[in-house]
Design a protein around this motif. Structure first.
Motif, PDB file in Angstrom:
ATOM      1  N   LEU A 127      40.285  44.996  43.670  1.00  0.00           N
ATOM      2  CA  LEU A 127      41.659  45.240  43.244  1.00  0.00           C
ATOM      3  C   LEU A 127      41.965  44.502  41.948  1.00  0.00           C
ATOM      4  O   LEU A 127      42.597  45.054  41.034  1.00  0.00           O
ATOM      5  CB  LEU A 127      42.619  44.794  44.352  1.00  0.00           C
ATOM      6  CG  LEU A 127      44.118  44.956  44.083  1.00  0.00           C
ATOM      7  CD1 LEU A 127      44.469  46.421  43.902  1.00  0.00           C
ATOM      8  CD2 LEU A 127      44.924  44.346  45.222  1.00  0.00           C
ATOM      9  N   ASN A 128      41.513  43.265  41.823  1.00  0.00           N
ATOM     10  CA  ASN A 128      41.801  42.496  40.614  1.00  0.00           C
ATOM     11  C   ASN A 128      41.102  43.073  39.393  1.00  0.00           C
ATOM     12  O   ASN A 128      41.645  43.061  38.276  1.00  0.00           O
ATOM     13  CB  ASN A 128      41.385  41.031  40.801  1.00  0.00           C
ATOM     14  CG  ASN A 128      42.129  40.110  39.864  1.00  0.00           C
ATOM     15  OD1 ASN A 128      43.325  39.864  40.023  1.00  0.00           O
ATOM     16  ND2 ASN A 128      41.441  39.619  38.839  1.00  0.00           N
ATOM     17  N   ARG A 129      39.899  43.625  39.589  1.00  0.00           N
ATOM     18  CA  ARG A 129      39.214  44.262  38.460  1.00  0.00           C
ATOM     19  C   ARG A 129      39.988  45.478  37.965  1.00  0.00           C
ATOM     20  O   ARG A 129      40.081  45.724  36.756  1.00  0.00           O
ATOM     21  CB  ARG A 129      37.782  44.644  38.865  1.00  0.00           C
ATOM     22  CG  ARG A 129      36.841  43.460  38.983  1.00  0.00           C
ATOM     23  CD  ARG A 129      35.394  43.896  39.043  1.00  0.00           C
ATOM     24  NE  ARG A 129      35.027  44.424  40.352  1.00  0.00           N
ATOM     25  CZ  ARG A 129      34.555  43.703  41.345  1.00  0.00           C
ATOM     26  NH1 ARG A 129      34.423  42.379  41.203  1.00  0.00           N
ATOM     27  NH2 ARG A 129      34.210  44.253  42.488  1.00  0.00           N
ATOM     28  N   LYS A 130      40.544  46.240  38.890  1.00  0.00           N
ATOM     29  CA  LYS A 130      41.354  47.403  38.486  1.00  0.00           C
ATOM     30  C   LYS A 130      42.582  46.963  37.695  1.00  0.00           C
ATOM     31  O   LYS A 130      42.932  47.565  36.679  1.00  0.00           O
ATOM     32  CB  LYS A 130      41.789  48.189  39.721  1.00  0.00           C
ATOM     33  CG  LYS A 130      40.653  48.840  40.483  1.00  0.00           C
ATOM     34  CD  LYS A 130      41.182  49.550  41.723  1.00  0.00           C
ATOM     35  CE  LYS A 130      40.045  50.185  42.512  1.00  0.00           C
ATOM     36  NZ  LYS A 130      40.527  50.852  43.745  1.00  0.00           N
ATOM     37  N   MET A 131      43.252  45.915  38.176  1.00  0.00           N
ATOM     38  CA  MET A 131      44.452  45.451  37.490  1.00  0.00           C
ATOM     39  C   MET A 131      44.121  44.811  36.144  1.00  0.00           C
ATOM     40  O   MET A 131      44.898  44.897  35.192  1.00  0.00           O
ATOM     41  CB  MET A 131      45.203  44.445  38.379  1.00  0.00           C
ATOM     42  CG  MET A 131      45.773  45.065  39.655  1.00  0.00           C
ATOM     43  SD  MET A 131      46.957  46.401  39.320  1.00  0.00           S
ATOM     44  CE  MET A 131      45.912  47.847  39.466  1.00  0.00           C
ATOM     45  N   LEU A 132      42.963  44.173  36.057  1.00  0.00           N
ATOM     46  CA  LEU A 132      42.545  43.566  34.796  1.00  0.00           C
ATOM     47  C   LEU A 132      42.423  44.628  33.705  1.00  0.00           C
ATOM     48  O   LEU A 132      42.883  44.433  32.568  1.00  0.00           O
ATOM     49  CB  LEU A 132      41.205  42.852  35.007  1.00  0.00           C
ATOM     50  CG  LEU A 132      40.737  41.871  33.935  1.00  0.00           C
ATOM     51  CD1 LEU A 132      41.742  40.735  33.768  1.00  0.00           C
ATOM     52  CD2 LEU A 132      39.361  41.322  34.305  1.00  0.00           C
ATOM     53  N   VAL A 133      41.840  45.768  34.055  1.00  0.00           N
ATOM     54  CA  VAL A 133      41.706  46.860  33.086  1.00  0.00           C
ATOM     55  C   VAL A 133      43.069  47.422  32.715  1.00  0.00           C
ATOM     56  O   VAL A 133      43.356  47.683  31.536  1.00  0.00           O
ATOM     57  CB  VAL A 133      40.798  47.973  33.660  1.00  0.00           C
ATOM     58  CG1 VAL A 133      40.840  49.208  32.769  1.00  0.00           C
ATOM     59  CG2 VAL A 133      39.379  47.480  33.792  1.00  0.00           C
ATOM     60  N   GLU A 180      60.030  49.177  36.827  1.00  0.00           N
ATOM     61  CA  GLU A 180      60.237  50.420  37.580  1.00  0.00           C
ATOM     62  C   GLU A 180      59.382  50.463  38.838  1.00  0.00           C
ATOM     63  O   GLU A 180      59.649  51.249  39.756  1.00  0.00           O
ATOM     64  CB  GLU A 180      59.928  51.639  36.701  1.00  0.00           C
ATOM     65  CG  GLU A 180      58.476  51.799  36.285  1.00  0.00           C
ATOM     66  CD  GLU A 180      58.131  51.079  34.999  1.00  0.00           C
ATOM     67  OE1 GLU A 180      57.080  51.401  34.415  1.00  0.00           O
ATOM     68  OE2 GLU A 180      58.920  50.211  34.569  1.00  0.00           O
ATOM     69  N   LEU A 181      58.353  49.609  38.904  1.00  0.00           N
ATOM     70  CA  LEU A 181      57.516  49.545  40.096  1.00  0.00           C
ATOM     71  C   LEU A 181      58.350  49.227  41.332  1.00  0.00           C
ATOM     72  O   LEU A 181      58.087  49.743  42.425  1.00  0.00           O
ATOM     73  CB  LEU A 181      56.444  48.467  39.903  1.00  0.00           C
ATOM     74  CG  LEU A 181      55.552  48.158  41.104  1.00  0.00           C
ATOM     75  CD1 LEU A 181      54.574  49.297  41.341  1.00  0.00           C
ATOM     76  CD2 LEU A 181      54.794  46.852  40.889  1.00  0.00           C
ATOM     77  N   ALA A 188      47.859  50.347  43.831  1.00  0.00           N
ATOM     78  CA  ALA A 188      47.082  49.131  43.571  1.00  0.00           C
ATOM     79  C   ALA A 188      47.954  47.997  43.058  1.00  0.00           C
ATOM     80  O   ALA A 188      47.788  46.836  43.463  1.00  0.00           O
ATOM     81  CB  ALA A 188      45.963  49.440  42.576  1.00  0.00           C
ATOM     82  N   GLN A 189      48.902  48.306  42.185  1.00  0.00           N
ATOM     83  CA  GLN A 189      49.711  47.232  41.597  1.00  0.00           C
ATOM     84  C   GLN A 189      50.653  46.611  42.621  1.00  0.00           C
ATOM     85  O   GLN A 189      50.864  45.393  42.619  1.00  0.00           O
ATOM     86  CB  GLN A 189      50.501  47.757  40.396  1.00  0.00           C
ATOM     87  CG  GLN A 189      51.182  46.646  39.606  1.00  0.00           C
ATOM     88  CD  GLN A 189      51.770  47.136  38.299  1.00  0.00           C
ATOM     89  OE1 GLN A 189      51.361  48.170  37.764  1.00  0.00           O
ATOM     90  NE2 GLN A 189      52.741  46.410  37.781  1.00  0.00           N
ATOM     91  N   TRP A 197      52.363  37.293  37.241  1.00  0.00           N
ATOM     92  CA  TRP A 197      51.303  38.072  37.896  1.00  0.00           C
ATOM     93  C   TRP A 197      50.201  38.439  36.895  1.00  0.00           C
ATOM     94  O   TRP A 197      49.017  38.326  37.218  1.00  0.00           O
ATOM     95  CB  TRP A 197      51.916  39.323  38.517  1.00  0.00           C
ATOM     96  CG  TRP A 197      50.912  40.369  38.890  1.00  0.00           C
ATOM     97  CD1 TRP A 197      50.075  40.355  39.966  1.00  0.00           C
ATOM     98  CD2 TRP A 197      50.621  41.574  38.166  1.00  0.00           C
ATOM     99  NE1 TRP A 197      49.282  41.483  39.963  1.00  0.00           N
ATOM    100  CE2 TRP A 197      49.606  42.250  38.873  1.00  0.00           C
ATOM    101  CE3 TRP A 197      51.138  42.149  37.018  1.00  0.00           C
ATOM    102  CZ2 TRP A 197      49.097  43.474  38.443  1.00  0.00           C
ATOM    103  CZ3 TRP A 197      50.641  43.369  36.589  1.00  0.00           C
ATOM    104  CH2 TRP A 197      49.622  44.013  37.291  1.00  0.00           C
ATOM    105  N   ARG A 198      50.569  38.850  35.700  1.00  0.00           N
ATOM    106  CA  ARG A 198      49.563  39.186  34.682  1.00  0.00           C
ATOM    107  C   ARG A 198      48.680  37.970  34.368  1.00  0.00           C
ATOM    108  O   ARG A 198      47.458  38.088  34.244  1.00  0.00           O
ATOM    109  CB  ARG A 198      50.237  39.684  33.409  1.00  0.00           C
ATOM    110  CG  ARG A 198      50.939  41.025  33.549  1.00  0.00           C
ATOM    111  CD  ARG A 198      51.449  41.516  32.199  1.00  0.00           C
ATOM    112  NE  ARG A 198      52.301  42.679  32.345  1.00  0.00           N
ATOM    113  CZ  ARG A 198      53.626  42.652  32.342  1.00  0.00           C
ATOM    114  NH1 ARG A 198      54.266  41.492  32.174  1.00  0.00           N
ATOM    115  NH2 ARG A 198      54.323  43.755  32.495  1.00  0.00           N
ATOM    116  N   GLY A 199      49.313  36.800  34.249  1.00  0.00           N
ATOM    117  CA  GLY A 199      48.538  35.592  33.992  1.00  0.00           C
ATOM    118  C   GLY A 199      47.571  35.281  35.120  1.00  0.00           C
ATOM    119  O   GLY A 199      46.424  34.872  34.874  1.00  0.00           O
TER     120      GLY A 199
END
Length: 538
Positions: free
Chosen positions: A332-338, A349-350, A379-380, A433-435
């Motif tokens: 999951l973290n790899r997907k969000m990293l991209v 809006e999420l 995922a997010q 979260w991004r950090g």
């Protein structure tokens, strides 16, 4: 006897209607010269006669037409000469996105041409009136008003049909929510009585040969133990539940009436009073039935604990947090990293997403844009909740999230509650979260289990590489390689970048980026360099 004309009572009713329309048309044409004749009767008969003939022809074909070789239903063959015969709905599942759009445009064009021909015929009929020139103009005006009235009536009928369908769908949901009627429908669709067993509050019905009782017992204990450990309190009294286990995936899809979308990649679904899954290991499938059972049990327990919680990002994220393994967290973290590197992640809006707005992404799941957006939302939300209350989160923040579960009710005004509990707004949450995602990096790669490795090598990878396979099956295989994130299979995806065939290149890039956590796009050289430095296991 082949070709014998089989007559039914409904055929007699159609014939009576056709004879009546023909007689009405003849009478209207005889009265055409009368001064008080508006021609409305002739127009109605002219339109009604071909419509009734088309309906009669379709009804006979649906009763006596060929059987579809894929779904087993009778259908109107039209002008197709395929052997074996395939119905239109099953053909649609084979279309590429470009073919689906082309077919949609073709159908709309046909409707427009039919409407133009009917309108032209009405205009010619009115203009050739035997009355004087001035009265001909008045007649044309009357005909125009008649046509407008017919269009308005057709629109009203269309609205009524949609309302009726909405009511029928809701009635079907309530109908299937009943254990008795839901079980009867499952038996009818699966064409077998099946077997029944009992595990705790769950009554299990299964159409296959293997009893899933032990699997349900094991996964229920695992899921409920995780929930109790996270919430820190016992759950409510368990209510009777029903789990329908279909062996054939087509039966599972038919039960929830999800065609022609074919229910995307899902092999299980939660229902108000239980759930249903498919155990068939179709060629593109990687997930095990145990994963679906664990999700259903978790979902039902969360609803029972927090019946007033109607905030999708919270419930979806919590379900993902409870059912995830450490490996799932790294994938999951790899997907969000991209997505963060590409700036394709969602903003605030999420947190206002509704179940209805989310389901819209899966109605046209074969379109890359809708698919990628839907996957990003799912995922997010899980990644954000993992940041707030996952194993690595501070205990104080986990306590605040537990309090959010008890106090959150509706989507509206949830940010004020969040700010009071966590001391920041949604913008601040996304920034932190991004950090956190960047600091974790691509994580640890865990090799697949023997069962998953066998499925990858024997079914999923060969299907993804098979240019002669059905487009949508092959598309599912490519997407599942990315969703599950195993390095095994990435070589096939890299090779597909050279010759993708019908698979859109962005689909292959999406899967490679989900597996790697690196945004190399369509750069084949960069992907081969990445593959050389990453071990096969993981």
């Amino acid at each position: 006897m082949p070709g014998r004309f089989r007559f039914h009572l409904i055929d007699f009713a159609f014939l009576v209607g056709i004879v009546g329309l023909v007689g009405g048309l003849i009478r209207a044409l005889r009265e055409q010269g009368a001064r008080d004749s508006s021609g409305a009767g002739a127009i109605i008969c002219l339109i009604g006669l071909p419509v009734l003939l088309a309906i009669w022809s379709s009804s006979r074909n649906l009763r006596l037409g060929p059987l579809c070789s894929e779904c087993g239903r009778r259908f109107v063959p039209g002008d197709q000469k395929r052997d074996p015969p395939v119905c239109r709905r099953c053909q649609w599942k084979h279309f590429t996105p470009a073919q689906a759009r082309k077919e949609t445009h073709r159908n709309l064009t046909r409707l427009a041409l039919m409407g133009g021909i009917v309108g032209f015929g009405i205009a010619v009929f009115a203009w050739n009136s035997p009355d004087g020139e001035g009265e001909a103009a008045q007649r044309l005006l009357r005909v125009f008003l008649i046509v407008v009235g017919m269009i308005a009536t057709a629109f009203a009928v269309l609205v009524a049909v949609y309302v009726l369908l909405y009511l029928l769908i809701n009635a079907r949901i309530k109908f299937l929510g009943s254990d008795r009627f839901g079980l009867a429908a499952a038996r009818k669709i699966a064409r077998t009585d099946g077997e029944r067993s009992q595990v705790g509050p769950f009554t299990i019905w299964y159409s296959g040969t293997e009893d899933p009782s032990d699997l349900l017992r094991k996964e229920s204990e695992t899921a409920l133990a995780r929930i109790r450990a996270f919430i820190g309190e016992p759950g409510p009294e368990e209510k009777p539940r029903q789990l329908l286990v279909f062996h054939r995936r087509d039966d599972f899809v038919d039960y929830i009436k999800a065609q022609p979308s074919d229910f995307y990649l899902f092999d299980g679904a939660a229902a108000p009073q239980g759930g249903l899954i498919s155990t068939e290991m179709v060629p593109w499938r990687l997930g095990e039935p145990a994963d679906e059972i664990r999700f259903i049990v978790t979902h039902l327990d969360v609803i029972a604990r927090f019946p007033k919680l109607e905030v999708p990002w919270v419930t979806n994220g919590l379900n993902g947090l409870i059912t995830a393994t450490p490996r799932d967290s790294d994938v999951l973290n790899r997907k969000m990293l991209v997505s963060i590197e590409r700036r394709s992640e969602l903003g605030v809006e999420l947190f206002s997403m509704t179940p209805r707005s989310l389901s819209q992404f899966y109605r046209r799941w074969y379109e890359y844009t809708d698919f990628a957006r839907g996957e990003q939302v799912i995922a997010q939300t899980r990644s954000v909740v993992e940041y707030l209350a996952g194993p690595a989160a501070p205990e104080e923040r986990r306590d605040h999230f537990r309090q959010l579960l008890h106090e959150a009710r509706k989507i509206r005004n949830q940010e004020a509650l969040f700010r009071r509990l966590f001391g920041m707004d949604f913008e601040g949450l996304l920034r932190d979260w991004r950090g956190s995602v960047r600091s974790r990096g691509t994580g640890v790669r865990v090799p697949p289990s023997q069962a998953v490795e066998d499925a990858l090598r024997s079914r999923v990878i060969p299907l993804a590489a098979d240019a002669s396979a059905r487009f949508r099956d092959r598309l599912r295989a490519v997407r599942n390689l990315g969703r599950h994130g195993y390095v095994l299979g990435s070589e096939t995806l890299i090779d597909l970048l050279d010759d993708p065939g019908e698979i859109p290149r962005e689909e292959i890039v999406w899967s490679l980026e989900c597996i790697s956590g690196e945004p190399h796009g369509g750069d084949r050289r960069a992907w081969r360099e990445w593959r050389d430095r990453v071990p096969t296991a993981g």
